[in-house]
Motif scaffolding. Structure first.
Motif, short mmCIF file in Angstrom:
data_model
loop_
_atom_site.label_atom_id
_atom_site.label_comp_id
_atom_site.label_asym_id
_atom_site.label_seq_id
_atom_site.Cartn_x
_atom_site.Cartn_y
_atom_site.Cartn_z
N PHE A 105 13.58 32.30 46.55
CA PHE A 105 12.64 32.93 45.62
C PHE A 105 12.74 34.45 45.71
CE2 PHE A 105 8.51 34.37 44.05
CZ PHE A 105 8.41 33.63 42.87
N ARG A 106 12.95 34.96 46.91
CA ARG A 106 13.11 36.41 47.08
C ARG A 106 14.33 36.90 46.30
NH1 ARG A 106 15.77 40.39 49.39
NH2 ARG A 106 14.66 42.10 50.46
N LYS A 107 15.44 36.17 46.41
CA LYS A 107 16.65 36.55 45.69
C LYS A 107 16.42 36.47 44.17
CE LYS A 107 21.65 35.77 45.76
NZ LYS A 107 21.85 35.95 44.32
N HIS A 108 15.70 35.43 43.76
CA HIS A 108 15.37 35.26 42.34
C HIS A 108 14.57 36.46 41.83
CE1 HIS A 108 13.49 33.60 38.72
NE2 HIS A 108 12.30 33.83 39.28
N ILE A 109 13.57 36.88 42.59
CA ILE A 109 12.74 38.03 42.21
C ILE A 109 13.59 39.29 42.12
CG2 ILE A 109 11.02 39.64 43.13
CD1 ILE A 109 9.23 37.37 43.78
N GLN A 110 14.45 39.47 43.10
CA GLN A 110 15.32 40.66 43.14
C GLN A 110 16.16 40.75 41.87
OE1 GLN A 110 17.41 40.69 46.84
NE2 GLN A 110 17.54 42.90 46.91
N GLU A 111 16.70 39.61 41.46
CA GLU A 111 17.53 39.56 40.25
C GLU A 111 16.71 39.89 39.00
OE1 GLU A 111 18.97 35.60 40.42
OE2 GLU A 111 20.54 36.02 41.90
N GLN A 112 15.51 39.30 38.92
CA GLN A 112 14.69 39.47 37.71
C GLN A 112 14.16 40.90 37.59
OE1 GLN A 112 15.08 37.09 35.65
NE2 GLN A 112 16.13 36.01 37.33
N ILE A 113 13.86 41.54 38.72
CA ILE A 113 13.39 42.93 38.68
C ILE A 113 14.51 43.84 38.16
CG2 ILE A 113 12.72 44.91 40.11
CD1 ILE A 113 11.18 42.93 41.88
N ALA A 114 15.73 43.57 38.61
CA ALA A 114 16.88 44.37 38.17
C ALA A 114 17.09 44.23 36.67
CB ALA A 114 18.13 43.95 38.93
N ILE A 115 16.93 43.00 36.16
CA ILE A 115 17.13 42.76 34.72
C ILE A 115 15.95 43.30 33.91
CG2 ILE A 115 17.35 40.93 32.97
CD1 ILE A 115 18.63 39.19 35.22
N GLY A 116 14.76 43.20 34.47
CA GLY A 116 13.53 43.52 33.74
C GLY A 116 13.38 44.97 33.34
N GLY A 117 13.94 45.89 34.10
CA GLY A 117 13.85 47.30 33.74
C GLY A 117 12.65 48.01 34.34
N PRO A 118 12.49 49.31 34.02
CA PRO A 118 11.47 50.14 34.68
C PRO A 118 10.03 49.74 34.36
CG PRO A 118 12.54 51.35 32.89
CD PRO A 118 13.31 50.09 33.08
N GLN A 119 9.77 49.22 33.15
CA GLN A 119 8.40 48.82 32.82
C GLN A 119 7.95 47.65 33.69
OE1 GLN A 119 7.47 47.03 28.96
NE2 GLN A 119 5.68 48.37 28.82
N VAL A 120 8.84 46.70 33.91
CA VAL A 120 8.54 45.56 34.79
C VAL A 120 8.29 46.05 36.22
CG1 VAL A 120 9.60 43.54 35.90
CG2 VAL A 120 9.67 43.77 33.42
N SER A 121 9.13 46.99 36.68
CA SER A 121 8.95 47.53 38.04
C SER A 121 7.61 48.23 38.19
CB SER A 121 10.07 48.53 38.37
OG SER A 121 11.31 47.87 38.42
N LEU A 122 7.21 48.99 37.16
CA LEU A 122 5.93 49.69 37.22
C LEU A 122 4.77 48.70 37.23
CD1 LEU A 122 4.26 52.24 37.27
CD2 LEU A 122 4.48 52.40 34.79
N LEU A 123 4.85 47.66 36.41
CA LEU A 123 3.80 46.64 36.37
C LEU A 123 3.68 45.92 37.70
CD1 LEU A 123 3.93 44.89 32.88
CD2 LEU A 123 1.94 45.91 33.99
N ILE A 124 4.82 45.62 38.32
CA ILE A 124 4.81 44.97 39.63
C ILE A 124 4.16 45.87 40.66
CG2 ILE A 124 6.32 44.28 41.55
CD1 ILE A 124 8.15 42.97 39.49
N ASN A 125 4.46 47.16 40.59
CA ASN A 125 3.86 48.13 41.51
C ASN A 125 2.33 48.11 41.39
OD1 ASN A 125 3.80 50.32 43.39
ND2 ASN A 125 3.52 51.73 41.69
N ILE A 126 1.82 47.97 40.16
CA ILE A 126 0.37 47.92 39.94
C ILE A 126 -0.21 46.60 40.40
CG2 ILE A 126 -1.42 47.90 38.14
CD1 ILE A 126 0.46 49.83 36.54
#
Length: 612
Positions: free
Chosen positions: A65-86
């Motif tokens: 699941f960790r590897k899956h998340i890592q892959e999806q964050i990379a694909i998702g782009g900066p908006q996804v990363s910012l939302l995850i941070n929040i």
């Protein structure tokens, strides 16, 4: 909120994307014998599996699941990363969609402004030394290269999973904060200012968040938050970083800000701490480098960490000999402390702490909302705070050292020792006194309670008896599920206690204090508990037992409970429950199971005590 609880708060449709994600990862790991065994137990049908069974499967595939998340964050782009941070911040694990939109807008403005400042400063910097702006320029150039690499192959520009992991390592070695990382990425791959619906749906599709459509509420499980922190290299929750910062001197806080380009002259202590926490600095870098003078020796740095552990009043026996060993011990201790901290106060003790702090200025609820970014319409009681992973100690650390000393003095507690520990212990002692006199609460013996030093209104005795019963069951190691109780209760039907067992089974508990003689109101009590049973079953839970606790039961009540064919009822006298807890505490390795309370009829506390 734990994954099992999140699953219990969503229906089959709402959890379907998460279940599909788990199912796919399970199929990719069929060779694991333990996983295969678990899948056989549910015949491979994850859609019909209980929340407990899904949680067990998730534990087995956590690395995948960790590897899956890592892959999806990379694909998702900066908006996804910012939302995850929040979403992965303390207090944001349960929040409405409109509230997350508000936090996103606020965060976007901060990052947009910082991005402009950093890029201007980097471009104007002419220094060739390896100082902060030079390090930021190195990171910006590397990120720009990673982002534009795809353009050479006529592909859409993005940062791949491998590139992201390299950039994370680079940022860590350069000592950059999460805030600086987001700001630089925003300059290269701009974050959209508006519209987060698509990004939220992306996170839901990939099993990172669950959305309760009825309440328009986003939920992210504690286990997934921990995985996200691991992916982003965040070793501690911000609330634990806050505790460390509270124990540092003003000069050390200034040192941290100076090392990372923040203004520190003329900034008060509270603002320094808030700036450091929000910037997302690596706590390991702070402890190993930033708090020390440039010319500090290794021994001086090690001694400072040892002193810090003592100042924080942490019960750590072996701290290690190397600097990194001591930092590891400190970080690991704080990471593993949350569950114990919830157990230091009962629900009633936690409520009394909140009531006591409500007299402080600013009001404790206002402070929790501000520091943990909790929506104004949210009711903040101990159950909700526990769901948000906010412990009693977390609340006391929202107050500065001077403020918490004032609170201790106002409570007339001793002035020696750690003030936060003293405040917690004072509320724990009050709860212990209620449990010691549990039999008096059960009999509504107001004079006996006054003689024992317990000041209480007669109208509050019933509520205190319920709370003390919950506390005893918690101390026996039972999972008293306040979230489920709140979900099931209505304005008309209010169960006193719900204990969660395995496989979505529950025990419904009723605590009946009674003043004169033996409790004999079976017909009204049975109507109550049967309505609770019906509500539990309608919510997908099997009621394994109904447990009624009272001072004593009449013979007619016992006979009626034995003859009731609609529900399984166990009866337990209050002094018997008190005796079971006493036996439990006396054993070094007690052997208590909730099944001991599901035998039916009038339970024999003496036999249960001996079996423990």
């Amino acid at each position: 909120m734990k994954l099992n609880q999140v699953l219990n708060h969503t229906n089959q449709v709402e959890r379907s994307k998460f279940v599909n994600c788990i199912d796919k990862l399970c199929q990719d790991s069929k060779d694991d014998p333990e996983l295969a065994k678990r899948l056989d137990m549910i015949d491979g049908q994850l859609k019909s599996a209980s929340g407990n069974e899904i949680t067990q499967l998730f534990t087995l595939i956590k690395k995948l699941f960790r590897k899956h998340i890592q892959e999806q964050i990379a694909i998702g782009g900066p908006q996804v990363s910012l939302l995850i941070n929040i979403l992965s911040r303390d207090g944001n694990c349960i929040a409405t969609v409109p509230w997350i939109e508000t936090l996103y807008s606020k965060e976007y403005k901060i990052i947009d402004e910082l991005s402009s400042q950093l890029i201007n400063a980097i471009d104007e910097n002419e220094s060739v030394d390896f100082e902060r702006l030079s390090r930021l320029k190195i990171y910006r150039d590397c990120m720009s290269t990673a982002f534009k690499n795809d353009l050479k192959s006529n592909r859409t520009a993005k940062i791949s999973e491998d590139e992201r992991s390299i950039l994370n390592t680079l940022a860590d070695r350069l000592g950059l904060s999460r805030e600086e990382i987001h700001a630089i990425e925003h300059a290269i791959d701009p974050i959209p200012e508006l519209g987060i619906d698509e990004a939220l749906e992306y996170l839901r599709e990939n099993g990172i968040i669950l959305i309760n459509r009825r309440r328009a509420e986003i939920m992210i499980a504690d286990e997934i938050v921990e995985t996200l922190h691991d992916v982003f290299g965040k070793e501690l929750h911000d609330k634990y970083t806050l505790r460390i910062l509270r124990a540092l001197s003003d000069s050390e806080l200034s040192n941290i800000l100076k090392n990372h380009g923040h203004k520190f002259r003329g900034v008060d202590r509270q603002e320094k701490i808030a700036l450091i926490v929000h910037s997302g600095l690596s706590i390991r870098t702070v402890l190993a480098i930033d708090i020390h003078a440039d010319d500090a020796t290794q021994n001086q740095r090690k001694d400072r960490i040892k002193q810090l552990i003592e100042d924080m009043d942490l019960n750590i026996q072996r701290i290690g000999t190397r600097l990194q060993d001591r930092i590891d011990v400190l970080i690991n201790y704080l990471r593993n402390t949350e569950e114990d901290e919830f157990n230091i106060l009962s629900v009633s003790g936690y409520k009394e702490l909140l009531d006591g702090l409500s007299k402080a200025t600013p009001n404790v609820i206002e402070r929790i909302r501000a520091d943990f970014e909790v929506e104004n319409k949210e009711t903040l009681d101990p159950e909700r705070l526990k769901a948000l992973s906010i412990t009693p100690l977390d609340i006391l650390y929202l107050y500065s050292n001077d403020e918490v000393k004032t609170i201790r003095n106002d409570m007339a507690l001793p002035k020696r020792g750690n003030p936060r520990t003293q405040i917690i212990e004072s509320f724990a002692s009050a709860n212990d006194k209620l449990i010691e006199n549990y039999h008096l609460l059960a009999r509504r013996d107001l004079q006996g309670l006054f003689a024992a030093g317990i000041e209480i209104k007669e109208a509050d005795i019933g509520l205190k008896f319920e709370e003390a019963t919950r506390s005893i069951l918690e101390q026996l190691g039972m999972n008293v599920d306040e979230d489920l109780r709140k979900d099931i209760n209505t304005a008309k039907d209010k169960a006193d206690i719900i204990v969660s067992l395995e496989n979505d089974d529950v025990i419904i508990g009723e605590a009946k204090s009674f003043k004169n003689g033996q409790f004999s109101k079976y017909s009204s009590t049975s109507r109550q508990v049967k309505s609770y049973v019906k509500r539990c079953e309608n919510n997908g839970h099997r009621v394994a037992q109904v447990l009624i606790v009272a001072p004593e039961f009449s013979a007619d009540f016992i006979d009626a409970a034995d003859m009731d064919t609609e529900i399984n009822i166990s009866l337990l006298e209050a002094h018997g429950l008190q005796k079971i807890l006493s036996a439990f505490k006396q054993r070094r390795n007690p052997n208590f199971s909730p099944k001991l309370l599901t035998k039916g009829g009038l339970l024999k506390a003496d036999l249960i005590s001996k079996s423990i």
